[in-house]
Scaffold this motif. Structure first.
Motif, mmCIF file in Angstrom:
data_model
loop_
_atom_site.group_PDB
_atom_site.id
_atom_site.type_symbol
_atom_site.label_atom_id
_atom_site.label_comp_id
_atom_site.label_asym_id
_atom_site.label_seq_id
_atom_site.Cartn_x
_atom_site.Cartn_y
_atom_site.Cartn_z
ATOM 1 N N PRO A 1 0.835 -1.211 0.000
ATOM 2 C CA PRO A 1 0.000 0.000 0.000
ATOM 3 C C PRO A 1 0.867 1.259 0.000
ATOM 4 O O PRO A 1 2.036 1.228 0.355
ATOM 5 C CB PRO A 1 -0.810 -0.121 1.293
ATOM 6 C CG PRO A 1 -0.074 -1.082 2.144
ATOM 7 C CD PRO A 1 0.730 -1.958 1.250
ATOM 8 N N ALA A 2 0.262 2.364 -0.416
ATOM 9 C CA ALA A 2 0.941 3.665 -0.444
ATOM 10 C C ALA A 2 0.140 4.640 0.397
ATOM 11 O O ALA A 2 -1.073 4.484 0.547
ATOM 12 C CB ALA A 2 1.045 4.175 -1.878
ATOM 13 N N ASN A 3 0.805 5.637 0.932
ATOM 14 C CA ASN A 3 0.058 6.685 1.617
ATOM 15 C C ASN A 3 -0.166 7.839 0.633
ATOM 16 O O ASN A 3 0.403 7.854 -0.459
ATOM 17 C CB ASN A 3 0.752 7.145 2.905
ATOM 18 C CG ASN A 3 2.143 7.672 2.654
ATOM 19 O OD1 ASN A 3 2.380 8.390 1.692
ATOM 20 N ND2 ASN A 3 3.072 7.329 3.528
ATOM 21 N N LEU A 4 -1.001 8.782 1.018
ATOM 22 C CA LEU A 4 -1.328 9.896 0.119
ATOM 23 C C LEU A 4 -0.088 10.689 -0.267
ATOM 24 O O LEU A 4 0.027 11.152 -1.403
ATOM 25 C CB LEU A 4 -2.358 10.824 0.767
ATOM 26 C CG LEU A 4 -3.801 10.357 0.710
ATOM 27 C CD1 LEU A 4 -4.687 11.256 1.550
ATOM 28 C CD2 LEU A 4 -4.295 10.307 -0.722
ATOM 29 N N SER A 5 0.838 10.844 0.650
ATOM 30 C CA SER A 5 2.049 11.599 0.369
ATOM 31 C C SER A 5 2.884 10.932 -0.726
ATOM 32 O O SER A 5 3.395 11.597 -1.625
ATOM 33 C CB SER A 5 2.872 11.738 1.654
ATOM 34 O OG SER A 5 4.078 12.406 1.394
#
Length: 150
Positions: A61-65
């Motif tokens: 997963p990735a974060n918004l940043s």
């Protein structure tokens, strides 16, 4: 067609202005063509970009940043884009149980399936858009644009 004809002027433009206007016009022309191709899949260019970024995470997963940092257009509202992809079931958001402020985004199987359909269409369009350039010219232009951005 040269840029003066496109913007309908008889004035002799300075070479710097001709280049900048040509770059802007060409970028808009390419964006319009790509956008038209993506309409059939009900996604925008920024949404397509987010999906490719999430796929590039290779299951992590990735974060918004992270997504924002990798966006082609820094003007995009990443939160809104992700929300739209979630509604379309192309991405999912998971809140970390240990830290409720940590939100992770991943691509869904629907998102991956959509990219499998979109990728060949965009690849063919890229070839079409650049058909008037030889491979050496494509490499040269790429290098010149990279030099310009330094």
């Amino acid at each position: 067609m040269n840029i003066e004809k496109i913007i309908k002027t008889d004035a002799q433009l300075p070479s710097e202005r001709r280049l900048i206007l040509s770059l802007i016009y060409t970028a808009n022309w390419m964006n319009d063509r790509i956008s038209d191709s993506l309409k059939a899949f009900d996604i925008s260019i920024p949404q397509f970009n987010v999906l490719r970024i999430l796929r590039g995470q290779k299951g992590k997963p990735a974060n918004l940043s992270t997504v924002q940092d990798r966006m082609l257009s820094k003007m995009s509202n990443t939160t809104r884009l992700v929300d739209k992809l979630i509604v379309k079931e192309l991405a999912q958001r998971v809140t970390c149980e240990q830290n409720r402020r940590k939100v992770e985004i991943s691509i869904t199987s629907n998102g991956l399936a959509l990219l499998d359909k979109v990728d060949p269409v965009i690849a063919a369009l890229e070839i079409e858009l650049l058909k008037n350039l030889k491979s050496e010219e494509i490499e040269q232009l790429t290098q010149l644009l990279e030099t310009l951005r330094k």
